[in-house]
Design a protein around this motif. Structure first.
Motif, PDB file in Angstrom:
ATOM      1  N   ARG A 177       0.807  -1.223   0.000  1.00 28.27           N
ATOM      2  CA  ARG A 177       0.000   0.000   0.000  1.00 28.27           C
ATOM      3  C   ARG A 177       0.837   1.268   0.000  1.00 28.27           C
ATOM      4  O   ARG A 177       0.419   2.294  -0.502  1.00 28.27           O
ATOM      5  N   THR A 178       1.992   1.195   0.628  1.00 24.77           N
ATOM      6  CA  THR A 178       2.761   2.428   0.807  1.00 24.77           C
ATOM      7  C   THR A 178       4.085   2.338   0.071  1.00 24.77           C
ATOM      8  O   THR A 178       4.600   1.249  -0.201  1.00 24.77           O
ATOM      9  N   LEU A 179       4.641   3.496  -0.226  1.00 26.93           N
ATOM     10  CA  LEU A 179       5.914   3.525  -0.942  1.00 26.93           C
ATOM     11  C   LEU A 179       7.046   3.042  -0.050  1.00 26.93           C
ATOM     12  O   LEU A 179       7.993   2.417  -0.516  1.00 26.93           O
ATOM     13  N   SER A 180       6.950   3.322   1.247  1.00 28.72           N
ATOM     14  CA  SER A 180       8.021   2.884   2.159  1.00 28.72           C
ATOM     15  C   SER A 180       7.898   1.410   2.522  1.00 28.72           C
ATOM     16  O   SER A 180       8.879   0.795   2.943  1.00 28.72           O
ATOM     17  N   GLY A 181       6.705   0.862   2.423  1.00 25.16           N
ATOM     18  CA  GLY A 181       6.524  -0.564   2.674  1.00 25.16           C
ATOM     19  C   GLY A 181       6.434  -0.925   4.142  1.00 25.16           C
ATOM     20  O   GLY A 181       6.369  -0.064   5.025  1.00 25.16           O
ATOM     21  N   LEU A 182       6.448  -2.226   4.376  1.00 25.67           N
ATOM     22  CA  LEU A 182       6.244  -2.765   5.721  1.00 25.67           C
ATOM     23  C   LEU A 182       7.577  -3.045   6.406  1.00 25.67           C
ATOM     24  O   LEU A 182       8.606  -3.190   5.762  1.00 25.67           O
ATOM     25  N   GLU A 183       7.502  -3.154   7.716  1.00 22.52           N
ATOM     26  CA  GLU A 183       8.654  -3.643   8.475  1.00 22.52           C
ATOM     27  C   GLU A 183       8.140  -4.587   9.547  1.00 22.52           C
ATOM     28  O   GLU A 183       6.974  -4.519   9.952  1.00 22.52           O
ATOM     29  N   VAL A 184       9.033  -5.461  10.012  1.00 18.55           N
ATOM     30  CA  VAL A 184       8.615  -6.368  11.088  1.00 18.55           C
ATOM     31  C   VAL A 184       8.638  -5.614  12.402  1.00 18.55           C
ATOM     32  O   VAL A 184       9.420  -4.701  12.600  1.00 18.55           O
ATOM     33  N   CYS A 185       7.742  -6.017  13.285  1.00 22.57           N
ATOM     34  CA  CYS A 185       7.672  -5.412  14.611  1.00 22.57           C
ATOM     35  C   CYS A 185       8.359  -6.391  15.571  1.00 22.57           C
ATOM     36  O   CYS A 185       7.711  -7.179  16.244  1.00 22.57           O
ATOM     37  N   GLY A 186       9.665  -6.400  15.564  1.00 23.69           N
ATOM     38  CA  GLY A 186      10.417  -7.314  16.425  1.00 23.69           C
ATOM     39  C   GLY A 186      10.561  -8.686  15.793  1.00 23.69           C
ATOM     40  O   GLY A 186      10.056  -8.952  14.697  1.00 23.69           O
ATOM     41  N   PRO A 187      11.242  -9.584  16.500  1.00 27.37           N
ATOM     42  CA  PRO A 187      11.405 -10.943  15.982  1.00 27.37           C
ATOM     43  C   PRO A 187      10.078 -11.688  15.990  1.00 27.37           C
ATOM     44  O   PRO A 187       9.148 -11.313  16.706  1.00 27.37           O
ATOM     45  N   PRO A 188       9.966 -12.738  15.186  1.00 28.97           N
ATOM     46  CA  PRO A 188       8.691 -13.461  15.111  1.00 28.97           C
ATOM     47  C   PRO A 188       8.432 -14.315  16.348  1.00 28.97           C
ATOM     48  O   PRO A 188       9.362 -14.746  17.019  1.00 28.97           O
ATOM     49  N   GLN A 189       7.159 -14.525  16.635  1.00 29.34           N
ATOM     50  CA  GLN A 189       6.775 -15.551  17.621  1.00 29.34           C
ATOM     51  C   GLN A 189       6.996 -16.913  16.987  1.00 29.34           C
ATOM     52  O   GLN A 189       6.715 -17.104  15.811  1.00 29.34           O
ATOM     53  N   ARG A 190       7.459 -17.849  17.784  1.00 27.54           N
ATOM     54  CA  ARG A 190       7.662 -19.204  17.261  1.00 27.54           C
ATOM     55  C   ARG A 190       7.163 -20.206  18.289  1.00 27.54           C
ATOM     56  O   ARG A 190       7.556 -20.149  19.454  1.00 27.54           O
ATOM     57  N   TRP A 191       6.292 -21.094  17.847  1.00 28.49           N
ATOM     58  CA  TRP A 191       5.837 -22.140  18.762  1.00 28.49           C
ATOM     59  C   TRP A 191       5.435 -23.380  17.964  1.00 28.49           C
ATOM     60  O   TRP A 191       5.314 -23.323  16.749  1.00 28.49           O
ATOM     61  N   GLU A 192       5.291 -24.474  18.672  1.00 26.65           N
ATOM     62  CA  GLU A 192       5.034 -25.768  18.024  1.00 26.65           C
ATOM     63  C   GLU A 192       3.633 -26.255  18.308  1.00 26.65           C
ATOM     64  O   GLU A 192       3.172 -26.204  19.453  1.00 26.65           O
TER      65      GLU A 192
END
Lengths: 456, 179
Positions: A177-192
């Motif tokens: 949607r935007t010219l600057s684009g997305l960024e992650v908000c911290g590291p991902p959650q990871r679970w099993e």
């Protein structure tokens, strides 16, 4: 259809639209998925904002293969097999970090951030004529879209653009949607979760039906679909989309939620300012006139894609969801379903925000997303329970999963989006497409795409 | 109050809280939670931080206030929150309880202001086994809590909890419980 091996072997019953529960638990099929399905697909492994500088890297997986997703000295992104070319030891066992090279602890062979073999301990003593150029780390093909890093073993096949084809139209609306684009908000959650990876993949492809019951607690609390029993307000209705290569999207009619905010305002720019898309503020909405075409903007205003599944194992969401205080909020996430075994799946889930968004909005997006989707999400807690229970009930492969609630292709007047379009209640059409693609891929991907409706 | 008796009271409170949570008496647990509660759970992110010589803490997986916690409790009471219907059973062992020194010097070094009148900061380790219908899941975490002493000088009210859960990825299907 006889050309599809899983159909021929009775795993998919195209007459009754049923899938044998064996597909969830069979070790041989799982091995085929690792050998054929994941290596012939584009696998999402990271977002570029996780590796912002040369030397940043994260350790991820393509199927059962550990890979290093690395930002090389020249700024390009490399995806490398995490396995020394000498004696096969894993180079990294952590989740990520910063390095100037990857060195094997065993005998000390070292590799550049781009995967070239650059150092061999005692080379002159150990080798007469070592051809280092042929001993680099396995290098994957890399494709970048919307900041996501996709990887595939370096084998012939469609480019990422070809692979995403019609899906790009919808993914642009969600993530471009935007010219600057997305960024992650911290590291991902990871679970099993104790379930086969296809259970979340199948649900995200795109089971709108389950929300009525599996997420009934949210309806009971008045957090979604406040009028009971209103199947429209509970978002059963919308437009499901199936595209080439088994991708799926679910577009939800906003008529029963936020549409009143913009009704009666004829000007499109003003409509976007009155009700900015999830994760945006009014001042950012001018970008939409540079990034999206007319049809995409119309879809975004009235019937936006809110969730989807990129075959084989990436899911995406971008949607409004009220905060618990009843204010406007949003869920923006992408995740992958990583096979750890036939009966174990890691969920790796990022929260995404627009880079240009003000801090308060990034915070709200993060909070609304993790409170609803994630290991402690009010919605997803119950989803993971469902996946685990289905897997457990499958035992050694008894029973089947049914997909016989068929809508058939229905394209609303004026719908500009590509793909097979199923407008109406969210039935099984899209999910059946997931299974057809799965069958097609296990048959070597050479089998023709079979359009829904001509199965018999 | 002597140091030892503060530690004893704090330990007793944490053990009692563990019992309440294991027995699923969540409404009762809420009555000992401040309206201003700041409740967070973070997971590990296995990136070594050279500067500080430890693994970094990763994504927050819970960031709750009183309303959010209350919603979680109410959700389970709807009987349609399938992650907890049937209820999972937990057994948690709370140990390594350290009541942080309340003198101003260590308070300044540790971040939390123990010198504030009427508050106490406690670190503890929790080992929690959860039983679902078909398996058991193990979770360990370190918690750093701030409690406010009640007017009677003996009861404690939870003001802030920050838990860091060990392991990446977490080997639990969901976190539909309170730590």
């Amino acid at each position: 259809m006889g050309g599809l091996a899983p159909v021929a072997s009775g795993l998919l019953d195209v007459e009754c639209r049923r899938v044998s529960a064996r597909v969830l638990v069979d070790e041989d099929l799982y091995q085929q998925e690792l050998d054929v399905l994941f290596p012939s697909s584009w696998n999402c492994v990271a977002h570029v904002t996780e590796i912002p500088e040369p030397g940043s890297y994260v350790v991820r997986r393509v199927g059962d293969q550990s890979v290093l997703v690395s930002r090389a000295k020249d700024g390009t992104v490399a995806v490398l097999g995490n396995q020394c070319s000498h004696r096969g030891m894993a180079l990294c066992t952590e989740s990520g970090g910063e390095r100037s090279s990857f060195e094997c602890p065993y005998h000390g062979w070292s590799y550049s951030l781009a995967g070239d073999l650059v150092g061999v301990t005692g080379e002159k003593h150990m080798y007469e004529d070592l051809d280092k150029t042929s001993r680099g780390l396995p290098r994957y093909s890399v494709g970048l879209r919307w900041g996501f890093v996709f990887a595939r073993p370096d084998v012939p096949g469609p480019t990422l653009d070809e692979y995403l084809r019609e899906s790009a139209w919808y993914l642009d609306i969600m993530f471009g949607r935007t010219l600057s684009g997305l960024e992650v908000c911290g590291p991902p959650q990871r679970w099993e979760i104790p379930a086969n990876w296809k259970l979340p993949a199948e649900q995200f492809s795109t089971d709108g039906y389950h929300a009525l019951r599996l997420h009934k607690s949210m309806i009971d609390l008045g957090l979604i679909g406040k009028v009971k029993p209103d199947y429209r307000a509970a978002s059963l209705y919308g437009v499901d989309i199936a595209t080439s290569f088994g991708h799926a999207f679910r577009c939800i009619d906003l008529a029963h939620s936020t549409q009143k905010l913009i009704e009666g305002t004829p000007d499109e720019r003003e409509q976007f300012r009155l009700r900015p898309p999830p994760g945006m503020v009014p001042d950012m909405t001018d970008d939409l006139f540079n990034t999206l075409d007319d049809g995409q903007r119309t879809a975004l205003l009235w019937n936006p894609p809110m969730m989807g599944q990129i075959f084989p194992n990436m899911a995406v969401m971008s949607m409004y969801l009220p905060t618990l205080r009843g204010e406007m909020g949003e869920v923006i996430t992408a995740r992958t379903w990583i096979p750890l075994g036939v009966d174990r799946t890691e969920i790796l889930s990022w929260v995404l925000v627009e880079a240009d968004a003000p801090e308060w909005l990034k915070e709200r997006t993060f909070e609304t997303t993790i409170r609803n989707f994630g290991i402690a999400g009010l919605f997803e807690e119950d989803d993971s329970e469902a996946w685990a229970r289905i897997h457990k009930a499958a035992g050694r492969g008894r029973g089947h999963l049914s997909y016989d609630s068929i809508l058939g292709e229905r394209r609303p007047e004026g719908w500009a989006g590509p793909g097979k379009v199923f407008a109406g209640p969210s039935r099984d059409d899209n999910q059946w497409e997931f299974w057809l693609e799965w069958a097609r891929v296990l048959s070597g991907r050479s089998a023709p795409i079979v359009p829904v409706g001509t199965l018999r | 109050m002597s140091c030892d008796s503060i530690t004893a009271r704090c330990s007793r409170h944490l053990h009692h809280e563990a019992l309440i949570l294991d027995e699923g008496r969540w409404q009762e647990w809420l009555t000992n939670v401040s309206r201003d509660i700041d409740y967070r759970v973070a997971a590990e992110n296995l990136r070594w931080e050279d500067g500080v010589g430890r693994w970094s803490t990763g994504p927050e997986i819970v960031r709750d206030d009183y309303l959010t916690l209350e919603t979680r409790v109410r959700r389970i009471e709807t009987k349609t929150a399938w992650a907890e219907n049937p209820r999972t059973r937990t057994r948690r062992i709370v140990g390594n309880i350290l009541v942080e020194d309340s003198d101003a010097e260590s308070a300044a070094a540790g971040g939390h202001d123990n010198s504030r009148e009427g508050f106490v900061t406690i670190q503890s380790s929790v080992m929690l086994v959860r039983y679902t219908s078909d398996r058991q899941e193990l979770l360990t975490c370190n918690r750093r809590d701030v409690f406010a002493w009640g007017a009677d000088g003996t009861s404690l009210q939870l003001v802030a909890r920050s838990a860091i859960v060990d392991g990446e990825p977490l080997a639990i299907r969901n976190l539909s419980i309170i730590l």
